[in-house]
Write an enzyme that holds these catalytic residues in place. Sequence first.
Site, PDB file in Angstrom:
ATOM      1  N   LYS A 151      41.126  50.374  34.245  1.00 48.45           N
ATOM      2  CA  LYS A 151      42.142  49.903  35.166  1.00 48.45           C
ATOM      3  C   LYS A 151      41.861  48.438  35.477  1.00 48.45           C
ATOM      4  CE  LYS A 151      41.739  50.220  39.635  1.00 48.45           C
ATOM      5  NZ  LYS A 151      40.878  49.901  40.762  1.00 48.45           N
ATOM      6  N   HIS A 243      43.592  55.974  42.266  1.00 48.96           N
ATOM      7  CA  HIS A 243      42.608  56.971  42.707  1.00 48.96           C
ATOM      8  C   HIS A 243      43.201  57.973  43.704  1.00 48.96           C
ATOM      9  CE1 HIS A 243      39.984  54.397  40.594  1.00 48.96           C
ATOM     10  NE2 HIS A 243      39.650  53.575  41.556  1.00 48.96           N
TER      11      HIS A 243
HETATM   12  C1  BG6 Z   1      37.573  50.714  42.121  1.00 52.52           C
HETATM   13  C2  BG6 Z   1      38.256  49.709  42.986  1.00 52.52           C
HETATM   14  O1  BG6 Z   1      38.467  51.228  41.170  1.00 52.52           O
HETATM   15  O2  BG6 Z   1      37.080  51.767  42.940  1.00 52.52           O
HETATM   16  C3  BG6 Z   1      37.307  49.174  44.043  1.00 52.52           C
HETATM   17  O3  BG6 Z   1      38.717  48.635  42.184  1.00 52.52           O
HETATM   18  C4  BG6 Z   1      36.700  50.302  44.826  1.00 52.52           C
HETATM   19  O4  BG6 Z   1      37.967  48.267  44.916  1.00 52.52           O
HETATM   20  C5  BG6 Z   1      36.121  51.357  43.895  1.00 52.52           C
HETATM   21  O5  BG6 Z   1      35.687  49.770  45.651  1.00 52.52           O
HETATM   22  C6  BG6 Z   1      35.700  52.583  44.673  1.00 52.52           C
HETATM   23  O6  BG6 Z   1      35.000  53.462  43.825  1.00 52.52           O
HETATM   24  P1  BG6 Z   1      33.875  54.425  44.410  1.00 52.52           P
HETATM   25  O7  BG6 Z   1      33.457  55.208  43.211  1.00 52.52           O
HETATM   26  O8  BG6 Z   1      32.798  53.557  44.977  1.00 52.52           O
HETATM   27  O9  BG6 Z   1      34.533  55.255  45.462  1.00 52.52           O
END
Ligand code: BG6
Length: 491
Positions: A151, A243
């Site tokens: 992404k 997400h």
């Molecule tokens: C990423 C985003 O896809 O996911 C980030 O670009 C974010 O901004 C991150 O901090 C969060 O991932 P995780 O696994 O730490 O919850």
Amino acid sequence: MVSRVIPVEPFDLVVFGATGDLAQRKILPALFRRFCAGQIPAGTRIIGAARSGFSTSDYREKLSSDLKQQVSEQICDVDALAKFLQLVTYVPLDATGEMGWSALCERISGAGADRVQVFYFSVGPTLFGPLAERLHSYGLTNAETRIVVEKPFGHDLASARDLNRTLASHFEEGQIYRIDHYLGKETVQNLMAVRFGNMLFEPLWNSQYVDHIQITVAETVGVMGREDYYERSGAMRDMMQNHLMQLLCLIAMEPPAKFDPDAVRDEKLKVIRALDPVEPYHIVRGQYAPATGAIGRDQNYRETVENQRSSTESYIALKAHISNWRWAGTPFYLRTGKRLKARSSVINVMFKDAPHSIFGEEAGRHANHLKIRLQPNEGITLSVTIKEPGPGGMRLMDVPLDMSFAEALGPKGIDPADAYERLIMDVVRGNQTLFMRGDEVEAAWGWTDPIIAGWQARGDVPKPYESGSTGPGDADLLLRRDQREWRGINP
Ligand code: BG6
């Protein structure tokens, strides 16, 4: 409990963007850990490719120090590191020019027609097209070629369509693995196990019994170090469109007939397509600002991005409706933000009150509530109503039936595999279940685009919220208007 490791056949994996942050923090450590777990056999070739003019030994040296920092010695010792580095070579390569491509051909020559070849595009989306074209023109692909793309997959529907078209002109959909690392998280997959592996929940999983659902992904980090990207994206594009949307799909989808890539992705797609457009007054945007007395550039979004007039949101909360038989009338409240009070990703399924209290209203009423903790402290809590202990009549109280996955899975805790370990090995095995299909990504943008266009048309400015808080006050109002409340953001 030690997880089962199923070795794969030797394969080739080329990481484009091999000197970048993602390769260094996620991709190569994930490969190293799988190697230490005995899943990656000798004979596998890992080739780093990037513009920097490293030699293989320079790259190995850099990688060795990166991996020592990233992976604990308890998991991978120095002997394992030395053996792993032998699998790795480096090619200086220009994705948009011809430099390095013949060398790459030589490096992976001799691979049989059925050897798995993974090309990991750990680069910006503008390079997807040039890479795909060159892989073809240099004859680097075979029937077992897979490409992995990171992404952001586009910036809006039009750009996502362009990317899909570009990739489709060189690869079959079955060869394209679009990563959303949330789908690789152990507990995110557990959502499906909990829903479809138990008889207990599914009969209640609908608007007749569920009052509403809250999905929260709260982060304590800011945007320092990614200012340019974030300023162009904001929380909507960075987190909500992908997400949180994926979490929503897994929570809301119909049971697929089998756990197979297209069966699962078809059901997720139906959820996205059934989402209503979101009313502007059902959305709250926020931007973090320093708490009283707080200092430091990273406490203040506008200072971090060096744009005092920035209208990019670092927080978003919204109320979504899914117009289908299962969910009509049950709102889904989604929120995500940076620099919040705690790091906590949680889904709360809030059941309705019992229709009638035989104990009388004075005994109190407590609706059941299922809390799925995705990170940290992964686990599940089901709140159940019981009698308050002791004499003095029938009064009711709430008690948690709590299951921590770490405790339940034995002294060694849950397999600490990172999402990338699982996802990369799924690519090698050719399993697309946990990857987004092109139409899914487009549908998600199709829902997101009008929301963003609305902000732009109205000149919407996000509300400031204090760093370290739970977000802007208006997000509380979003639920209060419906006589509901957010669950707390707790670590
Ligand atoms: C990423 C985003 O896809 O996911 C980030 O670009 C974010 O901004 C991150 O901090 C969060 O991932 P995780 O696994 O730490 O919850």
